[in-house]
Structures are given as C-alpha cells and as structure tokens.
Design a protein around this motif. Structure first.
Motif, PDB file in Angstrom:
ATOM      1  N   ASP A   1     -16.105   4.025   5.540  1.00  0.00           N
ATOM      2  CA  ASP A   1     -15.897   5.056   6.399  1.00  0.00           C
ATOM      3  C   ASP A   1     -14.249   6.083   6.244  1.00  0.00           C
ATOM      4  O   ASP A   1     -13.696   5.330   5.600  1.00  0.00           O
ATOM      5  CB  ASP A   1     -15.711   4.503   7.742  1.00  0.00           C
ATOM      6  N   ALA A   2     -13.903   6.664   6.744  1.00  0.00           N
ATOM      7  CA  ALA A   2     -12.984   8.164   7.146  1.00  0.00           C
ATOM      8  C   ALA A   2     -11.810   7.419   7.364  1.00  0.00           C
ATOM      9  O   ALA A   2     -10.820   7.207   6.887  1.00  0.00           O
ATOM     10  CB  ALA A   2     -12.885   9.064   7.931  1.00  0.00           C
ATOM     11  N   GLU A   3     -11.946   6.317   8.235  1.00  0.00           N
ATOM     12  CA  GLU A   3     -10.688   5.708   8.743  1.00  0.00           C
ATOM     13  C   GLU A   3     -10.062   4.810   7.741  1.00  0.00           C
ATOM     14  O   GLU A   3      -8.732   4.692   7.505  1.00  0.00           O
ATOM     15  CB  GLU A   3     -10.606   4.893  10.022  1.00  0.00           C
ATOM     16  N   SER A   4     -11.000   3.987   7.579  1.00  0.00           N
ATOM     17  CA  SER A   4     -10.437   2.816   6.518  1.00  0.00           C
ATOM     18  C   SER A   4     -10.706   3.944   4.778  1.00  0.00           C
ATOM     19  O   SER A   4      -9.277   3.591   4.278  1.00  0.00           O
ATOM     20  CB  SER A   4     -12.283   1.743   5.677  1.00  0.00           C
ATOM     21  N   ILE A   5     -10.541   4.922   4.139  1.00  0.00           N
ATOM     22  CA  ILE A   5     -10.515   5.065   3.067  1.00  0.00           C
ATOM     23  C   ILE A   5      -8.818   5.330   3.781  1.00  0.00           C
ATOM     24  O   ILE A   5      -8.341   5.910   2.627  1.00  0.00           O
ATOM     25  CB  ILE A   5     -11.035   6.740   2.806  1.00  0.00           C
ATOM     26  N   GLU A   6      -8.653   6.213   4.492  1.00  0.00           N
ATOM     27  CA  GLU A   6      -7.149   6.820   5.118  1.00  0.00           C
ATOM     28  C   GLU A   6      -6.160   5.860   5.366  1.00  0.00           C
ATOM     29  O   GLU A   6      -5.041   5.912   4.552  1.00  0.00           O
ATOM     30  CB  GLU A   6      -7.532   7.281   6.252  1.00  0.00           C
ATOM     31  N   GLN A   7      -6.132   5.148   5.505  1.00  0.00           N
ATOM     32  CA  GLN A   7      -5.254   3.308   5.699  1.00  0.00           C
ATOM     33  C   GLN A   7      -5.026   3.004   4.223  1.00  0.00           C
ATOM     34  O   GLN A   7      -3.830   2.848   3.868  1.00  0.00           O
ATOM     35  CB  GLN A   7      -6.021   2.331   6.250  1.00  0.00           C
ATOM     36  N   VAL A   8      -6.211   2.995   3.517  1.00  0.00           N
ATOM     37  CA  VAL A   8      -5.997   2.635   2.041  1.00  0.00           C
ATOM     38  C   VAL A   8      -5.480   3.538   1.310  1.00  0.00           C
ATOM     39  O   VAL A   8      -4.132   2.894   0.460  1.00  0.00           O
ATOM     40  CB  VAL A   8      -7.334   1.827   1.646  1.00  0.00           C
ATOM     41  N   ARG A   9      -6.019   4.489   1.541  1.00  0.00           N
ATOM     42  CA  ARG A   9      -5.406   5.733   0.445  1.00  0.00           C
ATOM     43  C   ARG A   9      -3.485   5.896   1.365  1.00  0.00           C
ATOM     44  O   ARG A   9      -2.323   6.022   0.460  1.00  0.00           O
ATOM     45  CB  ARG A   9      -5.062   6.763   1.583  1.00  0.00           C
ATOM     46  N   ALA A  10      -3.252   5.306   2.528  1.00  0.00           N
ATOM     47  CA  ALA A  10      -1.528   5.744   2.583  1.00  0.00           C
ATOM     48  C   ALA A  10      -1.324   4.256   2.284  1.00  0.00           C
ATOM     49  O   ALA A  10      -0.055   4.431   1.879  1.00  0.00           O
ATOM     50  CB  ALA A  10      -1.659   5.270   4.595  1.00  0.00           C
ATOM     51  N   ILE A  11      -1.536   3.153   2.191  1.00  0.00           N
ATOM     52  CA  ILE A  11      -0.348   2.094   1.702  1.00  0.00           C
ATOM     53  C   ILE A  11      -0.914   2.144  -0.485  1.00  0.00           C
ATOM     54  O   ILE A  11       0.288   2.160  -1.123  1.00  0.00           O
ATOM     55  CB  ILE A  11      -1.711   1.489   1.507  1.00  0.00           C
ATOM     56  N   TRP A  12      -1.760   2.565  -0.863  1.00  0.00           N
ATOM     57  CA  TRP A  12      -1.926   3.099  -2.204  1.00  0.00           C
ATOM     58  C   TRP A  12      -1.698   4.146  -2.165  1.00  0.00           C
ATOM     59  O   TRP A  12      -0.810   4.567  -3.904  1.00  0.00           O
ATOM     60  CB  TRP A  12      -2.909   3.191  -2.567  1.00  0.00           C
ATOM     61  N   GLN A  13      -0.656   5.047  -1.294  1.00  0.00           N
ATOM     62  CA  GLN A  13      -0.491   6.605  -1.736  1.00  0.00           C
ATOM     63  C   GLN A  13      -1.203   7.032  -3.411  1.00  0.00           C
ATOM     64  O   GLN A  13      -0.638   8.112  -4.104  1.00  0.00           O
ATOM     65  CB  GLN A  13       0.652   6.335  -2.142  1.00  0.00           C
ATOM     66  N   ALA A  14      -2.511   7.313  -3.237  1.00  0.00           N
ATOM     67  CA  ALA A  14      -3.270   7.468  -3.938  1.00  0.00           C
ATOM     68  C   ALA A  14      -3.356   8.968  -3.375  1.00  0.00           C
ATOM     69  O   ALA A  14      -3.612   9.332  -2.463  1.00  0.00           O
ATOM     70  CB  ALA A  14      -4.626   6.684  -3.788  1.00  0.00           C
ATOM     71  N   PRO A  15      -3.695  10.028  -4.924  1.00  0.00           N
ATOM     72  CA  PRO A  15      -3.679  11.176  -4.492  1.00  0.00           C
ATOM     73  C   PRO A  15      -5.300  11.608  -3.937  1.00  0.00           C
ATOM     74  O   PRO A  15      -5.666  12.360  -3.840  1.00  0.00           O
ATOM     75  CB  PRO A  15      -3.537  11.757  -5.653  1.00  0.00           C
ATOM     76  N   ASP A  16      -6.172   9.938  -5.033  1.00  0.00           N
ATOM     77  CA  ASP A  16      -7.618  10.811  -5.254  1.00  0.00           C
ATOM     78  C   ASP A  16      -8.502   9.484  -4.600  1.00  0.00           C
ATOM     79  O   ASP A  16      -8.144   8.289  -5.739  1.00  0.00           O
ATOM     80  CB  ASP A  16      -7.898  11.415  -5.871  1.00  0.00           C
ATOM     81  N   MET A  17      -9.015   9.018  -3.517  1.00  0.00           N
ATOM     82  CA  MET A  17     -10.024   8.270  -3.114  1.00  0.00           C
ATOM     83  C   MET A  17     -11.465   8.355  -3.528  1.00  0.00           C
ATOM     84  O   MET A  17     -11.643   8.849  -2.789  1.00  0.00           O
ATOM     85  CB  MET A  17      -9.319   8.168  -1.627  1.00  0.00           C
ATOM     86  N   ALA A  18     -12.236   6.785  -4.002  1.00  0.00           N
ATOM     87  CA  ALA A  18     -13.373   6.709  -3.748  1.00  0.00           C
ATOM     88  C   ALA A  18     -13.831   7.289  -2.136  1.00  0.00           C
ATOM     89  O   ALA A  18     -12.995   6.267  -1.448  1.00  0.00           O
ATOM     90  CB  ALA A  18     -13.770   5.392  -4.797  1.00  0.00           C
ATOM     91  N   THR A  19     -14.766   7.884  -2.162  1.00  0.00           N
ATOM     92  CA  THR A  19     -15.876   8.107  -0.827  1.00  0.00           C
ATOM     93  C   THR A  19     -17.027   7.335  -0.958  1.00  0.00           C
ATOM     94  O   THR A  19     -17.251   7.349   0.270  1.00  0.00           O
ATOM     95  CB  THR A  19     -15.473   9.583  -0.491  1.00  0.00           C
ATOM     96  N   LYS A  20     -17.461   6.653  -2.140  1.00  0.00           N
ATOM     97  CA  LYS A  20     -18.797   5.946  -1.755  1.00  0.00           C
ATOM     98  C   LYS A  20     -18.417   4.674  -2.561  1.00  0.00           C
ATOM     99  O   LYS A  20     -18.009   4.848  -3.546  1.00  0.00           O
ATOM    100  CB  LYS A  20     -19.853   6.429  -1.863  1.00  0.00           C
ATOM    101  N   HIS A  21     -19.039   3.651  -2.265  1.00  0.00           N
ATOM    102  CA  HIS A  21     -19.003   2.404  -2.985  1.00  0.00           C
ATOM    103  C   HIS A  21     -19.613   3.403  -4.881  1.00  0.00           C
ATOM    104  O   HIS A  21     -20.707   3.887  -4.852  1.00  0.00           O
ATOM    105  CB  HIS A  21     -19.624   1.679  -3.030  1.00  0.00           C
ATOM    106  N   GLY A  22     -19.072   1.631  -5.532  1.00  0.00           N
ATOM    107  CA  GLY A  22     -19.691   1.992  -7.241  1.00  0.00           C
ATOM    108  C   GLY A  22     -20.916   1.408  -7.447  1.00  0.00           C
ATOM    109  O   GLY A  22     -21.722   1.157  -6.620  1.00  0.00           O
ATOM    110  N   LEU A  23     -21.762   1.750  -8.322  1.00  0.00           N
ATOM    111  CA  LEU A  23     -22.694   1.378  -9.219  1.00  0.00           C
ATOM    112  C   LEU A  23     -22.496  -0.295  -9.095  1.00  0.00           C
ATOM    113  O   LEU A  23     -21.809  -0.935  -9.674  1.00  0.00           O
ATOM    114  CB  LEU A  23     -23.558   1.586 -10.213  1.00  0.00           C
ATOM    115  N   LYS A  24     -23.807  -0.823  -8.671  1.00  0.00           N
ATOM    116  CA  LYS A  24     -24.180  -2.670  -8.641  1.00  0.00           C
ATOM    117  C   LYS A  24     -24.586  -2.946 -10.170  1.00  0.00           C
ATOM    118  O   LYS A  24     -24.964  -1.708 -11.010  1.00  0.00           O
ATOM    119  CB  LYS A  24     -25.258  -3.483  -7.585  1.00  0.00           C
ATOM    120  N   ALA A  25     -24.369  -4.018 -10.550  1.00  0.00           N
ATOM    121  CA  ALA A  25     -23.984  -4.722 -11.891  1.00  0.00           C
ATOM    122  C   ALA A  25     -25.761  -3.627 -12.365  1.00  0.00           C
ATOM    123  O   ALA A  25     -25.594  -3.834 -13.551  1.00  0.00           O
ATOM    124  CB  ALA A  25     -24.551  -6.088 -12.068  1.00  0.00           C
ATOM    125  N   VAL A  26     -26.768  -4.372 -11.596  1.00  0.00           N
ATOM    126  CA  VAL A  26     -28.170  -3.422 -12.309  1.00  0.00           C
ATOM    127  C   VAL A  26     -28.072  -1.997 -12.535  1.00  0.00           C
ATOM    128  O   VAL A  26     -28.603  -1.668 -13.579  1.00  0.00           O
ATOM    129  CB  VAL A  26     -29.542  -4.187 -11.635  1.00  0.00           C
TER     130      VAL A  26
END
Length: 286
Positions: free
Chosen positions: A8-33
């Motif tokens: 969600d938008a709030e979680s992305i921004e909170q993690v971005r603030a700690i990591w100081q990341a210029p480009d954050m993932a906005t959705k989950h990646g692929l599961k193993a299968v």
C-alpha cells in the motif's frame, strides 16, 4: 515488503524513507513456481538461486530444468559443487555452510536466537548476506546510487531490521522491535534468546487479528478432483520424506549412517510375512 508490510502507498513511503531509495517496488514479485514459468517464457533473463534446490523440490521438475537451460544467466550459491542445481549454474558461488555462518534466527514461536559460527569458512566461501551486499554495491555504482548495501556485519543488518520494524508501532502488524533501537554491537554479541512481542504480551489474546478490520482473512483454495481420470499416462504424485534425511538430501545424502537406519528397521519390527514383503517392495522402490 519489509517488516511484514504490504504494498500500500503508506507502507511504500515509510520503507522508502528509511532506505532512502529513489525507486521502490510497488507490487510483489513472482512466487517460486510463477518465477520459473516466466523464465521458461523468456521473460526473466537471470536468476540467482540460494539455499534451495528447485530441480528436486519444486513441482514439474522437467519444466524447471527446461527453464534453467533456457535462462541466459543462472547464478547458484551453494556449498556443494555437484548438487542438482549447481549443474545448471553459469556462475557458481561458494556459500558458507550452516556451522560457518552466523546471524539472528527466529523460529515459529517468535523466539529470536543468535546463531554463532563454530567452524571457520573454507577457501573463498562467504555468507549469503556478504555476497548480496557486494552485488548490491556494484549495482548501486552502475545506477549512481550512494550508500546502498554498505553492510559490514550481521549486526548492522539486524539494526536496520529493528529500524524497519518500528513502522509497525501504530499499525495492525504486531512485529515491532523498536524497543531494541539502542542495541549496541556488544549487546548483539551477548544476545540471549528473546521472544517478540517484546513486552511479553501474547499475540491475539484480545481476540483480534493483525488486519485493519481485526478480523481473520480466510482464503478458500480451489478444490482438485483427484478421482477424475486425467488422461493416458498422466499422474498426480505426492512427495515423500525419508525420516533420516533433510529435504532433497543435497547435504545429508553423503552421510552413510543416515542411509543405514532405514534397513535396520527390519530387525526392530516384529516378524511378519506381510511386513517383510512390504519392506522388500520399499527397498526396490528406493
């Protein structure tokens, strides 16, 4: 995402603030299968496989093998040069073994324990966090990103883990280690097992779940009809486990004593023609 959060938008921004990341993932990646399906389709060009043996452990092993053969770059971190998955590696990295590496381990009852190395690392082997950090640093240089993956120890990674968990302080998620924010490196080295939540309270004792509504989210899986004929020479098989072996036997398969215990069962059982016939059939299958 990090700290048990979603995308969600709030979680992305909170993690971005700690990591100081210029480009954050906005959705989950692929599961193993799904990941190996994408590799076989040519949508994923490179894969880095650590601490797992998908050639044996994932379903439809022939599809996994086809995907690995098609993949342009397969990197494998392993302690065995001739494991099932290592045979598909374009780059094989020497990983540290369980007794050679250390860090924080949390079990299913939320008990955090320090795993301490009791053997020296052999040759050029390195722990996974070190390998990931070095590759991350190289990627940061290529992307002109400063101060990325600059870890020097397990302690520094755990400190960031503590910092990230603090975003849950006023969130439905219960994972919050912010009380450990002043943890020193000496405290970390002297760590004794500790269970979260750190206040000693019992999760869900108030009858509410860790969801925004406080209600459980139940998911009903699609039923599979195992009785319906599935065509000529088409089978559904369940995987089994050998009592004295671990997972795909990449490490434990080399230990003679672990393979001898199976045959010794014949001498501890009460004699029975039916049991004897069953054991002979089992030995043939194995």
């Amino acid at each position: 995402m990090a700290a048990h959060r979603g995308f969600d938008a709030e979680s992305i921004e909170q993690v971005r603030a700690i990591w100081q990341a210029p480009d954050m993932a906005t959705k989950h990646g692929l599961k193993a299968v799904d990941l190996f399906d994408a590799i076989e389709r040519g949508e994923v060009k490179a894969v880095w496989i650590m601490a797992t043996n998908p050639v044996v452990s994932l379903p439809q092993s022939q599809k996994i093998k086809r995907a690995l053969k098609r993949c342009e770059l397969v990197i494998v971190s392993d302690i065995c040069a001739d494991s099932d998955i290592a045979q598909y590696a374009d780059i094989l990295l020497p990983a540290a073994g369980w007794g050679e590496k250390q860090g924080m381990v949390t079990n299913s009852e939320r008990m955090m324990s320090r795993q301490r190395a009791f053997l020296p690392m052999r040759g050029e082997s390195r722990p996974d966090w070190w390998a990931i950090s070095k590759v991350g640093q190289a990627l940061c240089r290529l992307m002109d990103v400063s101060d990325g993956f600059g870890y020097h120890s397990e302690y520094e990674i755990f400190k960031e883990h503590i910092q990230l968990s603090a975003i849950n302080k006023h969130a439905p998620q219960l994972f919050d280690l912010s009380k450990l924010s002043t943890l020193t490196e000496n405290d970390y080295q002297q760590w004794q097992p500790m269970q979260w939540p750190l206040g000693g309270e019992r999760p869900f004792a108030d009858g509410a779940f860790a969801t925004p509504s406080g209600r459980a989210n139940l998911i009903v899986p699609e039923a599979i009809d195992l009785e319906t004929p599935r065509g000529h020479q088409e089978f559904i098989l369940n995987t089994g486990r050998d009592r004295d072996q671990w997972h795909t036997m990449t490490r434990t398969g080399y230990v003679p004593s672990l393979t001898q215990k199976r045959s010794s069962l014949r001498f501890t059982s009460t004699h029975s023609p039916l049991k004897e016939q069953s054991l002979k059939r089992s030995n043939l299958l194995n």
